[in-house]
Scaffold this motif. Structure first.
Motif, PDB file in Angstrom:
ATOM      1  N   UNK A  63       0.565  -1.219  -0.053  1.00  0.00           N
ATOM      2  CA  UNK A  63      -0.152  -0.120   0.124  1.00  0.00           C
ATOM      3  C   UNK A  63       0.962   1.327   0.107  1.00  0.00           C
ATOM      4  N   UNK A  64       1.924   1.231   0.913  1.00  0.00           N
ATOM      5  CA  UNK A  64       2.901   2.411   0.629  1.00  0.00           C
ATOM      6  C   UNK A  64       3.401   2.443  -0.537  1.00  0.00           C
ATOM      7  N   UNK A  65       3.834   1.507  -1.222  1.00  0.00           N
ATOM      8  CA  UNK A  65       4.579   1.537  -2.564  1.00  0.00           C
ATOM      9  C   UNK A  65       3.574   2.136  -3.372  1.00  0.00           C
ATOM     10  N   UNK A  66       2.240   1.665  -3.610  1.00  0.00           N
ATOM     11  CA  UNK A  66       1.373   2.452  -4.303  1.00  0.00           C
ATOM     12  C   UNK A  66       1.153   3.805  -4.176  1.00  0.00           C
ATOM     13  N   UNK A  67       1.113   4.269  -2.751  1.00  0.00           N
ATOM     14  CA  UNK A  67       1.102   5.726  -2.469  1.00  0.00           C
ATOM     15  C   UNK A  67       2.184   6.491  -3.051  1.00  0.00           C
ATOM     16  N   UNK A  68       3.357   5.812  -2.827  1.00  0.00           N
ATOM     17  CA  UNK A  68       4.506   6.576  -3.100  1.00  0.00           C
ATOM     18  C   UNK A  68       4.632   6.914  -4.789  1.00  0.00           C
ATOM     19  N   UNK A  69       4.184   5.699  -5.496  1.00  0.00           N
ATOM     20  CA  UNK A  69       4.315   5.670  -6.862  1.00  0.00           C
ATOM     21  C   UNK A  69       3.299   6.078  -7.536  1.00  0.00           C
ATOM     22  N   UNK A  70       2.460   6.642  -6.859  1.00  0.00           N
ATOM     23  CA  UNK A  70       0.925   7.341  -7.436  1.00  0.00           C
ATOM     24  C   UNK A  70      -0.051   6.129  -7.697  1.00  0.00           C
ATOM     25  N   UNK A  71       0.172   5.054  -7.527  1.00  0.00           N
ATOM     26  CA  UNK A  71      -0.740   3.972  -7.617  1.00  0.00           C
ATOM     27  C   UNK A  71      -0.527   3.354  -8.973  1.00  0.00           C
ATOM     28  N   UNK A  72       0.553   3.253  -9.587  1.00  0.00           N
ATOM     29  CA  UNK A  72       0.940   2.755 -10.942  1.00  0.00           C
ATOM     30  C   UNK A  72       0.514   1.437 -11.383  1.00  0.00           C
ATOM     31  N   UNK A  73       0.339   0.631 -10.321  1.00  0.00           N
ATOM     32  CA  UNK A  73      -0.047  -0.730 -10.743  1.00  0.00           C
ATOM     33  C   UNK A  73      -1.563  -0.927 -10.214  1.00  0.00           C
ATOM     34  N   UNK A  74      -2.314  -1.406 -11.046  1.00  0.00           N
ATOM     35  CA  UNK A  74      -3.655  -1.658 -10.668  1.00  0.00           C
ATOM     36  C   UNK A  74      -4.039  -2.760  -9.413  1.00  0.00           C
ATOM     37  N   UNK A  75      -2.877  -3.618  -9.418  1.00  0.00           N
ATOM     38  CA  UNK A  75      -3.016  -4.543  -8.392  1.00  0.00           C
ATOM     39  C   UNK A  75      -2.305  -4.209  -7.181  1.00  0.00           C
ATOM     40  N   UNK A  76      -1.835  -2.887  -7.070  1.00  0.00           N
ATOM     41  CA  UNK A  76      -1.434  -2.406  -5.432  1.00  0.00           C
ATOM     42  C   UNK A  76      -2.344  -1.787  -4.777  1.00  0.00           C
ATOM     43  N   UNK A  77      -3.440  -2.562  -4.403  1.00  0.00           N
ATOM     44  CA  UNK A  77      -4.217  -2.087  -3.640  1.00  0.00           C
ATOM     45  C   UNK A  77      -4.541  -3.008  -2.578  1.00  0.00           C
ATOM     46  N   UNK A  78      -5.164  -2.694  -1.440  1.00  0.00           N
ATOM     47  CA  UNK A  78      -5.266  -3.642  -0.234  1.00  0.00           C
ATOM     48  C   UNK A  78      -6.280  -4.682  -0.580  1.00  0.00           C
ATOM     49  N   UNK A  79      -7.300  -4.585  -1.150  1.00  0.00           N
ATOM     50  CA  UNK A  79      -8.258  -5.562  -1.453  1.00  0.00           C
ATOM     51  C   UNK A  79      -7.824  -6.488  -2.446  1.00  0.00           C
ATOM     52  N   UNK A  80      -7.257  -6.073  -3.603  1.00  0.00           N
ATOM     53  CA  UNK A  80      -6.517  -7.032  -4.625  1.00  0.00           C
ATOM     54  C   UNK A  80      -5.277  -7.783  -4.031  1.00  0.00           C
ATOM     55  N   UNK A  81      -4.610  -7.054  -3.184  1.00  0.00           N
ATOM     56  CA  UNK A  81      -3.297  -7.677  -2.528  1.00  0.00           C
ATOM     57  C   UNK A  81      -3.646  -8.843  -1.680  1.00  0.00           C
TER      58      UNK A  81
END
Length: 190
Positions: free
Chosen positions: A125-143
């Motif tokens: 989740x932190x990686x997604x926030x830092x990268x602007x959510x570049x990967x669609x699979x970088x959210x807590x539910x999908x993870x």
């Protein structure tokens, strides 16, 4: 050197693979990267894969095995490779064994990067926030769904490869350099 890296999503397989690529001069064969490239190129397979990945599901064995087999035949794989994201299931591991047998090759080791799932969720989740959510699979539910799939389908590979005498386990929650050192020690590298 022919290696497989195992571990849940976010355990650091990609990071460690890149370090091993530099150390041993062999390519990383990341199904995730290959699939993301196909998605970005909007190839027919990429569009099909995108829908599957966005749901948090896994792409079919047939598609993944074909990509991997073709990639192993490339000249840069002559001295070995690092498989990251494949195999994910016992069926894929058996397919990999047959594929390698047909090519006259074998695995040298399977490295399991162990990691705590709750800490992984925070890390991704932190990686997604830092990268602007570049990967669609970088959210807590999908993870969390991907972690569940890992436990159900991929974790059994630990026993499969332990029975083959290939498994080496390292603590993926340690600092990156310590994980790298543990992997090199486990595979007999320097």
């Amino acid at each position: 050197m022919r290696l497989v890296l195992l571990g849940p999503p976010g355990a650091g397989k990609g990071t460690q693979a890149q370090i091993l690529v530099q150390t041993y001069g062999i390519p990383q064969l990341s199904t995730g990267d290959m699939l993301r490239a196909a998605i970005a190129a909007q190839t027919p397979m990429g569009l099909e894969a995108k829908a599957i990945v966005d749901r948090g599901d896994l792409v079919s064995d047939e598609i993944v095995s074909g990509i991997i087999s073709d990639r192993m035949d490339e000249p840069d794989c002559a001295n070995g490779f690092i498989l990251d994201g494949f195999p994910r299931t016992i069926a894929q591991a058996e397919a990999l064994n047959h594929m390698l047998d047909r090519k006259g090759l074998h695995l040298d080791a399977v490295v399991e990067i162990k990691a705590d799932p709750d800490i992984l969720v925070k890390r991704i989740v932190k990686r997604a926030q830092e990268s602007g959510g570049a990967r669609a699979d970088d959210n807590e539910e999908v993870l969390r769904k991907r972690l569940d799939v890992y436990v159900q389908q991929t974790a059994p590979l630990v026993s499969f490869y332990a029975n083959e005498g290939l498994l080496r386990s390292v603590d993926g929650m340690a600092p990156i350099d310590d994980v790298t050192g543990a992997i090199k020690a486990a595979i007999g590298g320097s």
